[in-house]
Design an enzyme around this catalytic site. Structure first.
Site, PDB file in Angstrom:
ATOM      1  CG  HIS A  60      57.832  35.217  44.525  1.00 20.06           C
ATOM      2  ND1 HIS A  60      57.746  36.264  43.626  1.00 20.06           N
ATOM      3  CD2 HIS A  60      57.301  34.142  43.906  1.00 20.06           C
ATOM      4  CE1 HIS A  60      57.179  35.826  42.509  1.00 20.06           C
ATOM      5  NE2 HIS A  60      56.908  34.541  42.633  1.00 20.06           N
ATOM      6  CG  ASP A 120      58.142  28.169  36.852  1.00 20.98           C
ATOM      7  OD1 ASP A 120      58.722  29.272  36.748  1.00 20.98           O
ATOM      8  OD2 ASP A 120      56.901  28.059  36.844  1.00 20.98           O
ATOM      9  NE  ARG A 179      61.324  36.371  40.848  1.00 14.64           N
ATOM     10  CZ  ARG A 179      60.392  35.796  40.090  1.00 14.64           C
ATOM     11  NH1 ARG A 179      60.267  36.127  38.823  1.00 14.64           N
ATOM     12  NH2 ARG A 179      59.577  34.914  40.597  1.00 14.64           N
ATOM     13  CG  HIS A 195      54.967  26.138  33.710  1.00 13.13           C
ATOM     14  ND1 HIS A 195      53.877  26.468  32.940  1.00 13.13           N
ATOM     15  CD2 HIS A 195      55.586  27.304  34.004  1.00 13.13           C
ATOM     16  CE1 HIS A 195      53.851  27.774  32.781  1.00 13.13           C
ATOM     17  NE2 HIS A 195      54.873  28.297  33.409  1.00 13.13           N
ATOM     18  CG  HIS A 229      61.131  33.034  36.908  1.00 12.30           C
ATOM     19  ND1 HIS A 229      60.588  33.849  35.941  1.00 12.30           N
ATOM     20  CD2 HIS A 229      60.441  31.867  36.844  1.00 12.30           C
ATOM     21  CE1 HIS A 229      59.594  33.202  35.323  1.00 12.30           C
ATOM     22  NE2 HIS A 229      59.482  31.993  35.849  1.00 12.30           N
TER      23      HIS A 229
HETATM   24  O1  DOR Z   1      54.423  30.394  39.556  1.00 14.13           O
HETATM   25  C1  DOR Z   1      54.922  31.089  38.678  1.00 14.13           C
HETATM   26  N1  DOR Z   1      55.829  32.039  38.980  1.00 14.13           N
HETATM   27  N2  DOR Z   1      54.558  30.914  37.403  1.00 14.13           N
HETATM   28  C2  DOR Z   1      54.952  31.732  36.440  1.00 14.13           C
HETATM   29  O2  DOR Z   1      54.585  31.521  35.315  1.00 14.13           O
HETATM   30  C3  DOR Z   1      55.785  32.901  36.738  1.00 14.13           C
HETATM   31  C4  DOR Z   1      56.570  32.689  37.947  1.00 14.13           C
HETATM   32  C5  DOR Z   1      57.188  33.935  38.484  1.00 14.13           C
HETATM   33  O3  DOR Z   1      57.767  34.707  37.726  1.00 14.13           O
HETATM   34  O4  DOR Z   1      57.139  34.129  39.707  1.00 14.13           O
HETATM   35 ZN    ZN Z   2      55.078  30.174  33.651  1.00 14.15          ZN
END
Ligand code: DOR
Ligand code: ZN
Length: 435
Positions: free
Chosen positions: A317, A313, A70, A240, A68
């Site tokens: 954040h 994954d 972002r 995952h 990800h």
């Molecule tokens: O823990 C997760 N975070 N699982 C996901 O499927 C999405 C991801 C996110 O985008 O933060």
């Molecule tokens: Zn996921």
């Protein structure tokens, strides 16, 4: 002969001396013109910059099928550039960028934007993943064809973060991508079974009084989807995978010859649901951390090949989304900069297995022909040099990611990435990002 200590030199040739290439004796590798130009003993430097490979292992550059980044939308948490740098520092030369950005990567325009940003950053190859449904809403198929035909040449589609729960839509998506040998990567979570879920459903959730996310919510979707993939004759990838039961469903499907592949994350291979007892939201993730028995089954399945690959994954954040009460925190953990160390911890120095699960197979699933190839003459010089003897203590403040949500803070793990090369150009040297 100059020893490279700092800084890169674009366009220069690099001679890596005495490095262990997976499955072979130590050798010299000359990188020039974007490829491994020569391999052998006692190669002459001939103006190339020299990297001392003594004690290091050369792996094909790692490939992450599930990152990800972002951007667009949450550049405070990560950008294509910061995520690319984190990836290079983790030994990666290619990452597949998940579609749950804002706006969602559900059009040719957005996937091309991400692809272009990846090229501009130039630290890893960024291969965008397209959304399966418009806005990840699970109601209408997105423009899969337009994304496939765009400059980004999308081959993997996923609503990750959300499950494509409607079986009819899932069937249509599988049918659609079959024409160009695309893949649907499913986030397997039956939403009706995980409403309000905060962690794995089991003894620990009962003790803590938190609503549980039962293993069957994942297993039921995987069972349904392998049947759909078999029916359609199309390719399914399971994101995952996290439970022992999912491994058994997958084993059954593979025995039947279903075109299914699956990934496991480093965190599901190392951590258990006991971590939730700390109420530290850094351990909140979706799917949740499972039991020790699940971890044991996932490790065995990865070694056996029932699980095909490791994918991070990597889910950065921002502080306000993580440093709050458990119930309000977003799920997800950083992964790119620590994945190889976690795998060395879990598997030991099984280099060929690591190269297979973290580079060759993910490259094949994603159709990235330049990646996932052992360093040999004529092969694109996408590789990483690892010091297996080094140990490092993970410090969230030292991560290149814009976010700090690593679950391994304070943990001492084996292995250090010394250098990474993308088409012969260093992106990391001496353990530091070149740019
Ligand atoms: O823990 C997760 N975070 N699982 C996901 O499927 C999405 C991801 C996110 O985008 O933060
Ligand atoms: Zn996921």
């Amino acid at each position: 002969m100059t020893d490279v200590t700092t800084g890169g030199d674009p366009g220069a040739a690099y001679l890596i001396r005495g490095v262990r290439v997976v499955g072979a004796e130590p050798t010299d590798l000359l990188l020039a013109g974007g490829v491994v130009a020569e391999a052998g003993h006692g190669l002459a430097a001939r103006g190339a910059r020299v990297v001392d490979g003594d004690g290091l292992v050369a792996l094909p550059g790692l490939v992450d099928l599930h990152t990800h980044l972002r951007e667009p939308g949450r550049e405070d948490a990560e950008t294509v550039e910061s995520g690319s740098r984190a990836a290079a520092l983790g030994g990666y030369t290619a990452v597949c960028a998940m579609a749950n950005t804002s706006p969602v990567a559900d059009t040719a325009g957005v996937v091309e934007q991400v692809w272009r940003l990846g090229r501009e950053a130039g630290l890893v190859d960024v291969q965008p993943i397209g959304a399966v449904t418009v806005g990840l809403a699970g109601e209408r198929l997105a423009e899969l064809g337009a994304m496939a035909e765009s400059a980004a040449r999308v081959r993997i589609f996923s609503d990750d973060g959300h499950c494509v729960a409607d079986p009819r839509l899932m069937r249509r998506a599988l049918e659609y991508v079959k024409a160009f040998d695309g893949v649907i990567a499913q986030h397997a979570e039956e939403p009706r079974l995980t409403e309000g879920a905060q962690m794995h459903e089991g003894e620990v959730s009962t003790r803590l009084g938190l609503t549980g996310w039962p293993a069957v919510a994942e297993e039921a979707i995987i069972a349904r989807d392998v049947l759909l993939a078999e029916h359609v004759g199309s390719r399914l990838h399971v994101c995952h995978l996290s439970t022992a039961g999912s491994v058994e469903v997958l084993r059954h499907a593979k025995k039947r010859g279903v075109r299914v592949t699956a990934e496991v994350t480093p965190h599901h291979l190392l951590l258990t649901d006991e971590r939730a007892a700390s109420y530290d939201p850094v351990f909140k993730v979706n799917p949740p951390l499972r039991t020790a028995a699940d971890v044991t089954a996932l490790r065995a399945a990865l070694v056996e090949g029932i699980i095909d690959i490791v994918a991070t994954d990597h889910a950065p954040h921002a502080l306000e989304d993580k440093e709050c009460e458990w119930a309000y925190a977003r799920p997800g953990m950083l992964g790119l900069e620590t994945a190889l160390s976690v795998l060395l911890d879990v598997l030991g120095e099984r280099w060929d297995l690591i190269a297979e699960r973290m580079s060759r197979t993910p490259a094949r699933i994603a159709g990235l022909a330049e990646h996932g190839r052992n360093p040999a003459p004529g092969v694109p010089a996408n590789l990483t040099l690892v010091d297996p003897a080094a140990r490092r203590t993970i410090d969230p403040g030292e991560q290149a990611s814009r976010s700090r949500n690593t679950p391994y803070a304070g943990l001492t793990l084996p292995g250090r990435i010394v250098a990474t090369f993308l088409r012969g150009e260093p992106t990391v040297l001496d353990g530091k990002a070149v740019r």
